[in-house]
Design an enzyme around this catalytic site. Structure first.
Site, PDB file in Angstrom:
ATOM      1  N   GLU A  50     -25.130  10.346 137.867  1.00 38.89           N
ATOM      2  CA  GLU A  50     -26.424  10.721 137.291  1.00 38.89           C
ATOM      3  C   GLU A  50     -26.585  12.238 137.297  1.00 38.89           C
ATOM      4  OE1 GLU A  50     -31.184   9.817 138.137  1.00 38.89           O
ATOM      5  OE2 GLU A  50     -29.670   9.237 139.604  1.00 38.89           O
ATOM      6  N   LYS A 135     -33.506   7.947 130.535  1.00 32.54           N
ATOM      7  CA  LYS A 135     -34.099   7.090 131.564  1.00 32.54           C
ATOM      8  C   LYS A 135     -35.546   6.753 131.201  1.00 32.54           C
ATOM      9  CE  LYS A 135     -34.514   6.668 136.606  1.00 32.54           C
ATOM     10  NZ  LYS A 135     -34.323   7.358 137.902  1.00 32.54           N
ATOM     11  N   CYS A 169     -29.662   4.957 137.788  1.00 32.25           N
ATOM     12  CA  CYS A 169     -30.282   4.871 139.108  1.00 32.25           C
ATOM     13  C   CYS A 169     -31.270   3.715 139.195  1.00 32.25           C
ATOM     14  CB  CYS A 169     -30.937   6.214 139.447  1.00 32.25           C
ATOM     15  SG  CYS A 169     -31.381   6.411 141.182  1.00 32.25           S
TER      16      CYS A 169
END
Length: 343
Positions: A50, A135, A169
């Site tokens: 990430e 995200k 994540c």
């Protein structure tokens, strides 16, 4: 999307590495070298952590925002554009070595000097950009750094290695985001994570253990989707720790005592394949996507074990823009004899 059963084993590489802290150009150089190293070791898919370029903004958890303006300015300046030179070099490396690459970036935009997204790019072995995912929701204190993304990247890409999806994540704990990928026939899932994720001072009850969380959430997705999961996590190196320590002794103590992330590979039965990677390096695993078939006989949550007459999921995959403008071209000044249109 045509049925996909890989007729041969595939070697995947999880890159467990530290970026060159807040230096996108140097991190791009490091990523190119890591792609070459993984390819030389036989990898056909290379997965980076990430926000690998230019690093993960852990300072947002260590001090109030009134003390981190300089950190944010430096991070915004080091963040990269999808069409920028750093990403172009990664795409060239993917094409040169004929490997699939998953790359986490902090993404900037030309429409704002302060708007950033936590993004992940999937790059094909020909260098083509197969998917660009932002995200959906920055998690907890990440909201101080990144803006929410959209659903445009909730896609499974057909590759020569099978159907590939990716989440960032905490998204790997989002049931609807995960199901959106499952419902597209995902066979190979890339999950990217930071090196640390502080929620409490070390030693306190209920302090977050990122390695434990990774194992729980990624094994759950592998088991439910009956797919392989490749986990790639960042490493926090001395340069990053020194920089974060400038926030004070308490920040230094939290960084030193917070559990570190791990990189690993999980099979469609939810069990880990091979070893875990905790020291900086490249973790290799050879997998066979045909192993995804048998478990679906038992429990296929998007096939026979689904009730579409009872449950329905609608996913908006529109790529959102800051504004929509109806004019095709800007208003032009009267012709100037010394001016040449080079558009």
């Amino acid at each position: 999307m045509t049925p996909s059963v890989t007729p041969r084993p595939v070697t995947v590489a999880a890159v467990h590495a530290a970026p060159v802290w807040l230096d996108a150009d140097a991190t791009a150089d490091k990523a190119v070298a890591l792609i070459a190293e993984a390819a030389a070791a036989g990898a056909q898919a290379v997965v980076f952590p990430e926000s690998f370029m230019p690093g993960f903004p852990a300072w947002a958890s260590l001090a109030p925002p009134i003390r981190t303006h300089d950190f944010f300015r430096a991070f915004a300046a080091a963040s990269v554009r999808v069409d920028g030179p750093q990403v172009a070099r990664i795409r060239q490396a993917a094409r040169r070595h004929r490997v699939l690459v998953s790359l986490g970036i902090s993404e900037s935009t030309e429409v704002s000097v302060g708007c950033l997204w936590n993004s992940n790019l999937l790059i094909g072995p020909d260098g083509a950009l197969l998917n660009h995912h932002r995200k959906l929701v920055p998690t907890y204190w990440e909201k101080l750094v990144w803006a929410p993304g959209d659903g445009a990247g909730l896609r499974v890409s057909q590759t020569e290695f099978g159907r590939v999806g990716m989440l960032i994540c905490g998204e790997n704990t989002n049931p609807l985001a995960r199901y959106a990928l499952m419902a597209q026939g995902e066979e190979l899932h890339f999950a990217s994570f930071p090196a640390i994720w502080p929620t409490r001072p070390p030693g306190e009850t209920h302090a977050y253990d990122i390695e434990e969380a990774i194992r729980v959430r990624c094994a759950a997705h592998a088991f439910e989707a009956k797919c392989f999961v490749v986990v790639a996590s960042n490493v926090l190196d001395e340069a990053a720790m020194r920089h974060l320590a400038t926030l004070g002794p308490e920040a230094e103590r939290v960084v030193a005592g917070t559990p570190r992330a791990v990189s690993l590979v999980i099979g469609p039965d939810g069990r880990q394949i091979g070893q875990s990677q905790r020291e900086e390096g490249i973790l290799l695993a050879t997998i066979d996507l045909r192993d995804c078939v048998e478990p679906k006989q038992f429990h296929d949550v998007v096939g026979y074990y689904q009730r579409p007459d009872v449950f329905q999921l609608q996913v908006n995959r529109t790529a959102l823009q800051a504004a929509g403008f109806g004019d095709a071209r800007p208003r032009q000044a009267p012709p100037d004899p010394d001016w040449q249109d080079v558009a």
